[in-house]
Design a protein around this motif. Structure first.
Motif, mmCIF file in Angstrom:
data_model
loop_
_atom_site.group_PDB
_atom_site.id
_atom_site.type_symbol
_atom_site.label_atom_id
_atom_site.label_comp_id
_atom_site.label_asym_id
_atom_site.label_seq_id
_atom_site.Cartn_x
_atom_site.Cartn_y
_atom_site.Cartn_z
ATOM 1 N N CYS A 129 44.549 61.914 -54.971
ATOM 2 C CA CYS A 129 44.993 61.722 -56.355
ATOM 3 C C CYS A 129 45.824 60.445 -56.476
ATOM 4 N N LEU A 130 46.763 60.253 -55.553
ATOM 5 C CA LEU A 130 47.607 59.064 -55.604
ATOM 6 C C LEU A 130 46.799 57.803 -55.292
ATOM 7 N N ALA A 131 45.888 57.879 -54.332
ATOM 8 C CA ALA A 131 45.041 56.721 -54.005
ATOM 9 C C ALA A 131 44.243 56.275 -55.226
ATOM 10 N N ASP A 132 43.818 57.228 -56.039
ATOM 11 C CA ASP A 132 43.066 56.919 -57.252
ATOM 12 C C ASP A 132 43.932 56.119 -58.240
ATOM 13 N N TYR A 133 45.227 56.395 -58.260
ATOM 14 C CA TYR A 133 46.145 55.653 -59.132
ATOM 15 C C TYR A 133 46.434 54.245 -58.605
ATOM 16 N N ILE A 134 46.601 54.103 -57.282
ATOM 17 C CA ILE A 134 47.183 52.872 -56.744
ATOM 18 C C ILE A 134 46.198 51.918 -56.084
ATOM 19 N N GLU A 135 44.924 52.259 -56.040
ATOM 20 C CA GLU A 135 43.988 51.372 -55.336
ATOM 21 C C GLU A 135 44.136 49.946 -55.869
ATOM 22 N N PRO A 136 43.858 48.949 -55.026
ATOM 23 C CA PRO A 136 44.179 47.559 -55.361
ATOM 24 C C PRO A 136 43.583 47.040 -56.672
ATOM 25 N N GLY A 137 42.471 47.582 -57.125
ATOM 26 C CA GLY A 137 41.850 47.105 -58.351
ATOM 27 C C GLY A 137 42.461 47.658 -59.627
ATOM 28 N N ARG A 138 43.333 48.630 -59.494
ATOM 29 C CA ARG A 138 43.952 49.214 -60.688
ATOM 30 C C ARG A 138 44.936 48.230 -61.307
ATOM 31 N N ASP A 139 44.905 48.164 -62.634
ATOM 32 C CA ASP A 139 45.799 47.274 -63.354
ATOM 33 C C ASP A 139 46.145 47.927 -64.689
ATOM 34 N N PHE A 140 47.248 48.633 -64.704
ATOM 35 C CA PHE A 140 47.728 49.250 -65.940
ATOM 36 C C PHE A 140 49.250 49.193 -65.927
ATOM 37 N N PRO A 141 49.876 49.292 -67.086
ATOM 38 C CA PRO A 141 51.341 49.218 -67.129
ATOM 39 C C PRO A 141 51.971 50.274 -66.212
ATOM 40 N N GLY A 142 52.830 49.834 -65.321
ATOM 41 C CA GLY A 142 53.536 50.755 -64.433
ATOM 42 C C GLY A 142 52.891 50.951 -63.074
ATOM 43 N N VAL A 143 51.698 50.384 -62.848
ATOM 44 C CA VAL A 143 51.017 50.642 -61.574
ATOM 45 C C VAL A 143 51.796 50.074 -60.387
ATOM 46 N N ARG A 180 52.913 52.081 -57.064
ATOM 47 C CA ARG A 180 52.610 51.606 -55.704
ATOM 48 C C ARG A 180 53.873 51.541 -54.853
ATOM 49 N N GLU A 181 54.945 51.001 -55.426
ATOM 50 C CA GLU A 181 56.211 50.911 -54.683
ATOM 51 C C GLU A 181 56.714 52.290 -54.287
ATOM 52 N N LEU A 182 56.712 53.201 -55.239
ATOM 53 C CA LEU A 182 57.176 54.555 -54.949
ATOM 54 C C LEU A 182 56.302 55.231 -53.903
ATOM 55 N N SER A 183 55.006 54.957 -53.939
ATOM 56 C CA SER A 183 54.085 55.611 -53.002
ATOM 57 C C SER A 183 54.329 55.184 -51.558
ATOM 58 N N MET A 184 54.980 54.039 -51.359
ATOM 59 C CA MET A 184 55.298 53.589 -50.004
ATOM 60 C C MET A 184 56.532 54.303 -49.456
ATOM 61 N N LEU A 220 55.188 60.121 -51.031
ATOM 62 C CA LEU A 220 53.922 60.535 -51.632
ATOM 63 C C LEU A 220 54.177 61.261 -52.951
ATOM 64 N N GLU A 221 55.167 62.147 -52.943
ATOM 65 C CA GLU A 221 55.466 62.949 -54.127
ATOM 66 C C GLU A 221 56.033 62.102 -55.263
ATOM 67 N N GLU A 222 56.961 61.184 -54.931
ATOM 68 C CA GLU A 222 57.538 60.319 -55.973
ATOM 69 C C GLU A 222 56.453 59.459 -56.612
ATOM 70 N N GLY A 223 55.561 58.922 -55.794
ATOM 71 C CA GLY A 223 54.466 58.122 -56.314
ATOM 72 C C GLY A 223 53.561 58.924 -57.222
ATOM 73 N N LEU A 224 53.249 60.119 -56.785
ATOM 74 C CA LEU A 224 52.352 60.971 -57.563
ATOM 75 C C LEU A 224 52.996 61.436 -58.862
ATOM 76 N N ILE A 225 54.268 61.780 -58.820
ATOM 77 C CA ILE A 225 54.974 62.151 -60.056
ATOM 78 C C ILE A 225 54.937 60.979 -61.040
ATOM 79 N N ALA A 226 55.179 59.776 -60.554
ATOM 80 C CA ALA A 226 55.149 58.600 -61.431
ATOM 81 C C ALA A 226 53.749 58.410 -62.010
ATOM 82 N N GLY A 227 52.717 58.643 -61.204
ATOM 83 C CA GLY A 227 51.352 58.539 -61.704
ATOM 84 C C GLY A 227 51.055 59.572 -62.770
ATOM 85 N N LEU A 228 51.438 60.817 -62.514
ATOM 86 C CA LEU A 228 51.213 61.884 -63.494
ATOM 87 C C LEU A 228 52.025 61.625 -64.764
#
Length: 192
Positions: A126-140, A144-148, A151-159
């Motif tokens: 789920c998180l990889a789907d949000y942060i893959e290198p080709g994604r370009d949307f406000p907040g991505v 990505r930073e949180l996902s490093m 995992l949970e912080e990144g995913l919460i930000a994505g959701l």
């Protein structure tokens, strides 16, 4: 987990435009990276990533038919059509590609909506789907930073991003997405 990677990739890529296949390749690399970082299985992460959008470009009538004719989650039909491909994709992965690993199938099934009690593989894909290198949307970049770091912080930000976008567009929010987000917040706060 036995499958012919090259044949699977050829078959899946044939079912989508080149741009979406490039997205899938990005999800594959991001999922493998997240799996290595957070102790997941990179082979399972890659397999789920290859298959996650297999049905995304099928006509919605075909997706609806698969859901209705195979006893899949009909509640999805009451919500945004963008959710349907995940359920259909899990069915296709099992019945057309012979994937039997329930964890991989569930990661495909819940990569769009999330769910309560997400497995490590669910969260990775789920998180990889949000942060893959080709994604370009406000907040991505923030996601990505949180996902490093988590995992949970990144995913919460994505959701949060998805939910905020749906609210801004005055769209109906699939309840499982809200439940997934709340479950992750509870885990991080230690209130589960």
């Amino acid at each position: 987990m036995e499958y012919n990677r090259r044949e699977l990739m050829q078959s899946v890529s044939a079912q989508m435009p080149e741009k979406r296949w490039q997205h899938t390749l990005g999800v594959m690399s991001s999922a493998a990276e997240l799996a290595h970082r957070y102790g997941g299985d990179p082979d399972k992460a890659e397999l789920a990533a290859i298959l996650h959008d297999v049905a995304k470009y099928w006509p919605v009538e075909r997706q609806r038919a698969v859901i209705e004719e195979n006893g899949l989650n009909k509640e999805l039909l009451l919500y945004d059509k963008q959710l349907w491909h995940a359920e259909v994709g899990a069915f296709v992965a099992e019945h057309e590609y012979g994937v039997t690993d329930r964890e991989v199938l569930d990661a495909v099934r819940y990569h769009t909506s999330g769910r309560q009690q997400m497995t490590l593989l669910d969260r990775i894909v789920c998180l990889a789907d949000y942060i893959e290198p080709g994604r370009d949307f406000p907040g991505v970049d923030r996601i990505r930073e949180l996902s490093m770091k988590s995992l949970e912080e990144g995913l919460i930000a994505g959701l949060d991003s998805t939910i905020s976008l749906l609210i801004a567009k005055r769209r109906i929010i699939f309840p499982l997405t809200v439940l997934a987000r709340n479950d992750l917040v509870r885990k991080l706060e230690g209130t589960e």
